[in-house]
Design a protein around this motif. Sequence first.
Motif, PDB file in Angstrom:
ATOM      1  N   SER A 123       0.835  -1.211   0.000  1.00  0.00           N
ATOM      2  CA  SER A 123       0.000   0.000   0.000  1.00  0.00           C
ATOM      3  C   SER A 123       0.867   1.257   0.000  1.00  0.00           C
ATOM      4  O   SER A 123       0.404   2.338  -0.352  1.00  0.00           O
ATOM      5  CB  SER A 123      -0.969   0.007   1.182  1.00  0.00           C
ATOM      6  OG  SER A 123      -0.263  -0.011   2.393  1.00  0.00           O
ATOM      7  N   LEU A 124       2.139   1.142   0.408  1.00  0.00           N
ATOM      8  CA  LEU A 124       3.107   2.229   0.224  1.00  0.00           C
ATOM      9  C   LEU A 124       4.131   1.711  -0.771  1.00  0.00           C
ATOM     10  O   LEU A 124       4.973   0.887  -0.433  1.00  0.00           O
ATOM     11  CB  LEU A 124       3.780   2.583   1.554  1.00  0.00           C
ATOM     12  CG  LEU A 124       2.831   3.112   2.623  1.00  0.00           C
ATOM     13  CD1 LEU A 124       3.504   3.135   3.987  1.00  0.00           C
ATOM     14  CD2 LEU A 124       2.350   4.509   2.250  1.00  0.00           C
ATOM     15  N   SER A 125       4.005   2.147  -1.995  1.00  0.00           N
ATOM     16  CA  SER A 125       4.781   1.553  -3.092  1.00  0.00           C
ATOM     17  C   SER A 125       5.709   2.549  -3.750  1.00  0.00           C
ATOM     18  O   SER A 125       5.303   3.692  -4.041  1.00  0.00           O
ATOM     19  CB  SER A 125       3.824   1.057  -4.185  1.00  0.00           C
ATOM     20  OG  SER A 125       3.530  -0.305  -4.051  1.00  0.00           O
ATOM     21  N   TYR A 126       6.926   2.097  -4.062  1.00  0.00           N
ATOM     22  CA  TYR A 126       7.759   2.815  -5.025  1.00  0.00           C
ATOM     23  C   TYR A 126       6.921   2.861  -6.324  1.00  0.00           C
ATOM     24  O   TYR A 126       6.414   1.819  -6.763  1.00  0.00           O
ATOM     25  CB  TYR A 126       9.077   2.057  -5.196  1.00  0.00           C
ATOM     26  CG  TYR A 126      10.059   2.725  -6.110  1.00  0.00           C
ATOM     27  CD1 TYR A 126      10.534   4.002  -5.832  1.00  0.00           C
ATOM     28  CD2 TYR A 126      10.519   2.086  -7.243  1.00  0.00           C
ATOM     29  CE1 TYR A 126      11.425   4.622  -6.679  1.00  0.00           C
ATOM     30  CE2 TYR A 126      11.427   2.700  -8.095  1.00  0.00           C
ATOM     31  CZ  TYR A 126      11.869   3.965  -7.804  1.00  0.00           C
ATOM     32  OH  TYR A 126      12.755   4.594  -8.643  1.00  0.00           O
ATOM     33  N   PRO A 127       6.705   4.049  -6.917  1.00  0.00           N
ATOM     34  CA  PRO A 127       5.645   4.191  -7.928  1.00  0.00           C
ATOM     35  C   PRO A 127       5.653   3.197  -9.088  1.00  0.00           C
ATOM     36  O   PRO A 127       4.589   2.822  -9.585  1.00  0.00           O
ATOM     37  CB  PRO A 127       5.831   5.628  -8.422  1.00  0.00           C
ATOM     38  CG  PRO A 127       6.435   6.354  -7.246  1.00  0.00           C
ATOM     39  CD  PRO A 127       7.308   5.350  -6.551  1.00  0.00           C
ATOM     40  N   ASN A 175      12.561  -0.780   3.386  1.00  0.00           N
ATOM     41  CA  ASN A 175      11.457  -0.200   2.642  1.00  0.00           C
ATOM     42  C   ASN A 175      11.630   1.292   2.356  1.00  0.00           C
ATOM     43  O   ASN A 175      12.039   2.062   3.215  1.00  0.00           O
ATOM     44  CB  ASN A 175      10.177  -0.434   3.476  1.00  0.00           C
ATOM     45  CG  ASN A 175       8.936   0.069   2.793  1.00  0.00           C
ATOM     46  OD1 ASN A 175       8.370   1.087   3.176  1.00  0.00           O
ATOM     47  ND2 ASN A 175       8.512  -0.618   1.747  1.00  0.00           N
ATOM     48  N   ASN A 176      11.301   1.650   1.129  1.00  0.00           N
ATOM     49  CA  ASN A 176      11.086   3.041   0.754  1.00  0.00           C
ATOM     50  C   ASN A 176       9.570   3.201   0.658  1.00  0.00           C
ATOM     51  O   ASN A 176       8.957   2.441  -0.103  1.00  0.00           O
ATOM     52  CB  ASN A 176      11.733   3.322  -0.599  1.00  0.00           C
ATOM     53  CG  ASN A 176      11.479   4.729  -1.093  1.00  0.00           C
ATOM     54  OD1 ASN A 176      11.005   5.573  -0.346  1.00  0.00           O
ATOM     55  ND2 ASN A 176      11.774   4.975  -2.353  1.00  0.00           N
ATOM     56  N   PRO A 177       8.922   4.072   1.382  1.00  0.00           N
ATOM     57  CA  PRO A 177       9.455   5.222   2.105  1.00  0.00           C
ATOM     58  C   PRO A 177       9.658   5.050   3.618  1.00  0.00           C
ATOM     59  O   PRO A 177      10.221   5.943   4.242  1.00  0.00           O
ATOM     60  CB  PRO A 177       8.343   6.258   1.898  1.00  0.00           C
ATOM     61  CG  PRO A 177       7.089   5.433   1.918  1.00  0.00           C
ATOM     62  CD  PRO A 177       7.459   4.133   1.228  1.00  0.00           C
ATOM     63  N   THR A 178       9.206   3.957   4.217  1.00  0.00           N
ATOM     64  CA  THR A 178       9.125   3.941   5.689  1.00  0.00           C
ATOM     65  C   THR A 178      10.461   3.697   6.382  1.00  0.00           C
ATOM     66  O   THR A 178      10.608   3.996   7.572  1.00  0.00           O
ATOM     67  CB  THR A 178       8.157   2.839   6.166  1.00  0.00           C
ATOM     68  OG1 THR A 178       8.670   1.572   5.730  1.00  0.00           O
ATOM     69  CG2 THR A 178       6.756   3.033   5.603  1.00  0.00           C
ATOM     70  N   ALA A 320      17.134   1.599   8.562  1.00  0.00           N
ATOM     71  CA  ALA A 320      17.621   1.349   7.197  1.00  0.00           C
ATOM     72  C   ALA A 320      17.155   2.434   6.227  1.00  0.00           C
ATOM     73  O   ALA A 320      16.297   3.247   6.550  1.00  0.00           O
ATOM     74  CB  ALA A 320      17.119  -0.008   6.720  1.00  0.00           C
ATOM     75  N   ALA A 321      17.745   2.363   5.034  1.00  0.00           N
ATOM     76  CA  ALA A 321      17.438   3.243   3.903  1.00  0.00           C
ATOM     77  C   ALA A 321      17.917   4.677   4.166  1.00  0.00           C
ATOM     78  O   ALA A 321      18.770   4.902   5.038  1.00  0.00           O
ATOM     79  CB  ALA A 321      15.970   3.175   3.504  1.00  0.00           C
ATOM     80  N   MET A 322      17.402   5.644   3.451  1.00  0.00           N
ATOM     81  CA  MET A 322      17.948   7.004   3.481  1.00  0.00           C
ATOM     82  C   MET A 322      16.830   8.037   3.600  1.00  0.00           C
ATOM     83  O   MET A 322      16.876   9.084   2.981  1.00  0.00           O
ATOM     84  CB  MET A 322      18.782   7.262   2.213  1.00  0.00           C
ATOM     85  CG  MET A 322      18.065   6.840   0.950  1.00  0.00           C
ATOM     86  SD  MET A 322      19.049   7.036  -0.546  1.00  0.00           S
ATOM     87  CE  MET A 322      18.948   8.802  -0.801  1.00  0.00           C
ATOM     88  N   TYR A 323      15.829   7.693   4.442  1.00  0.00           N
ATOM     89  CA  TYR A 323      14.648   8.553   4.540  1.00  0.00           C
ATOM     90  C   TYR A 323      14.195   8.696   5.986  1.00  0.00           C
ATOM     91  O   TYR A 323      14.447   7.832   6.816  1.00  0.00           O
ATOM     92  CB  TYR A 323      13.487   7.927   3.737  1.00  0.00           C
ATOM     93  CG  TYR A 323      13.865   7.612   2.319  1.00  0.00           C
ATOM     94  CD1 TYR A 323      14.058   8.640   1.400  1.00  0.00           C
ATOM     95  CD2 TYR A 323      14.075   6.298   1.917  1.00  0.00           C
ATOM     96  CE1 TYR A 323      14.444   8.351   0.094  1.00  0.00           C
ATOM     97  CE2 TYR A 323      14.451   6.005   0.611  1.00  0.00           C
ATOM     98  CZ  TYR A 323      14.637   7.042  -0.291  1.00  0.00           C
ATOM     99  OH  TYR A 323      15.028   6.768  -1.568  1.00  0.00           O
ATOM    100  N   ALA A 324      13.482   9.802   6.237  1.00  0.00           N
ATOM    101  CA  ALA A 324      12.691   9.951   7.461  1.00  0.00           C
ATOM    102  C   ALA A 324      11.237   9.943   7.018  1.00  0.00           C
ATOM    103  O   ALA A 324      10.855  10.698   6.118  1.00  0.00           O
ATOM    104  CB  ALA A 324      13.040  11.264   8.145  1.00  0.00           C
ATOM    105  N   TRP A 325      10.445   9.083   7.615  1.00  0.00           N
ATOM    106  CA  TRP A 325       9.015   8.948   7.284  1.00  0.00           C
ATOM    107  C   TRP A 325       8.260   9.442   8.499  1.00  0.00           C
ATOM    108  O   TRP A 325       8.315   8.828   9.562  1.00  0.00           O
ATOM    109  CB  TRP A 325       8.712   7.473   6.988  1.00  0.00           C
ATOM    110  CG  TRP A 325       7.311   7.126   6.636  1.00  0.00           C
ATOM    111  CD1 TRP A 325       6.467   6.339   7.365  1.00  0.00           C
ATOM    112  CD2 TRP A 325       6.584   7.478   5.445  1.00  0.00           C
ATOM    113  NE1 TRP A 325       5.265   6.192   6.717  1.00  0.00           N
ATOM    114  CE2 TRP A 325       5.313   6.876   5.537  1.00  0.00           C
ATOM    115  CE3 TRP A 325       6.886   8.258   4.318  1.00  0.00           C
ATOM    116  CZ2 TRP A 325       4.339   7.023   4.544  1.00  0.00           C
ATOM    117  CZ3 TRP A 325       5.926   8.403   3.346  1.00  0.00           C
ATOM    118  CH2 TRP A 325       4.676   7.794   3.449  1.00  0.00           C
TER     119      TRP A 325
END
Length: 393
Positions: A123-127, A175-178, A320-325
């Motif tokens: 439901s949260l998808s890389y487009p 996961n991107n974006p979480t 993990a990853a390179m984001y703040a959600w």
Amino acid sequence: MHILPTLAVIPPYVFSELERRKVAARAAGHSFLDLGIGSPDQPTPAPILEALRQAALDSPTNAYPPFRGSARLLKAATDFMSMRFGVELSPATETVVLAGSKEGIAEMLSALCGPGDVVLAPSLSYPVYVRAPLMHGAEVHMVPMDPARRWQLDLASIPADVLKRARVLIANYPNNPTGAVTTLADMAALVEFARAHNLVLMHDLAYSELTFDGHVAPSVFQVPGGRDVAVEFHSCSKTFNMAGMRVGFVVGRSDALDALLAYRSNVGYGVSMPIQHAAAYALDNVRALTVPIIAEYQTRRDALYEALQQGGWHATAPHAAMYAWLPLPDGVEPWDAVERLLVDAQVMMTPGLAFGAAGARYFRLSLVAPAADLRAAALRLVQVLGAVPAGAR
Ligand SMILES: Cc1ncc(COP(=O)(O)O)c(C=O)c1O
């Protein structure tokens, strides 16, 4: 002009709207820190560029590259899978070189799904998980992810009539974006579900090396039965700051890889040989090359979350990853938040709805600026947005 009807009805790309707003803001004289798109700001490590330079001089650029990929990169990819995950795969039948994992994911979905078929996407998808099937006339069913379940896919919620028509299940951890991570037990559940319902499991492992706090991201092939159902997409873009070179690879089920190759051989040629050489060099030296890159992202993550904490936002830092959600405060609408952050806090973010309707109450910041800039941006942001919703992640 007539265009493909499925292309005409595809929902507008949120990133295009963000681009439009950035241009307008600049034209109005506003300057801002762009934490919207997840494009690496750090340079490609110098030894990789040197390998590229050498290869540009040495390798044949007059001829088309081999469809599956260069022997050197196919071997480097399978050596990486062996060294990193203890998984032995065949370079000849279970590996294909990609011009970035985004293209590879689109090619495989295009090869496997069409009208009447369903793709099960997070439901949260890389487009691209959603847009490639829609362009080919397939349906997409969004499988719920929520923080109470550590953002893992709620497979039990998928209706039986949808499942009957489903061909592919997509998962992406880290996961991107979480920034959510997964466990071998979670992976085993995905593998078992794919086996039971005759699905191709597509695992997107673009952030395999960008993990912190001792977390090590697993491969789907570490689970018994994984190689019977799954393919796994790997990317050099984030691991080595090589997004501009466009190179990655996919490993796993040879029948699915053959379908991807059949599709691609009709539309393209893969990746230029010097870039394949540079990627092989990078994978052969992954440990040494990634230590400083991971350390830098961890420093940035810590700076951002410390500043949020200082401003009264008690958000949990991802492993993990390179984001703040981050959750949007109650009552703040997504596009208002984009505008207020851009103009009043001088920060460009990505509204969570870019990843699906399930993301509407969140926004994403990419860690693509030095720690000091991220700290200052976070302090401005909390001032502009006010209090974070109680108990939200
Ligand atoms: C989850 C995920 N998969 C794939 C990609 C695309 O990577 P590549 O540059 O290899 O196409 C990205 C890029 O942001 C991503 O976040």
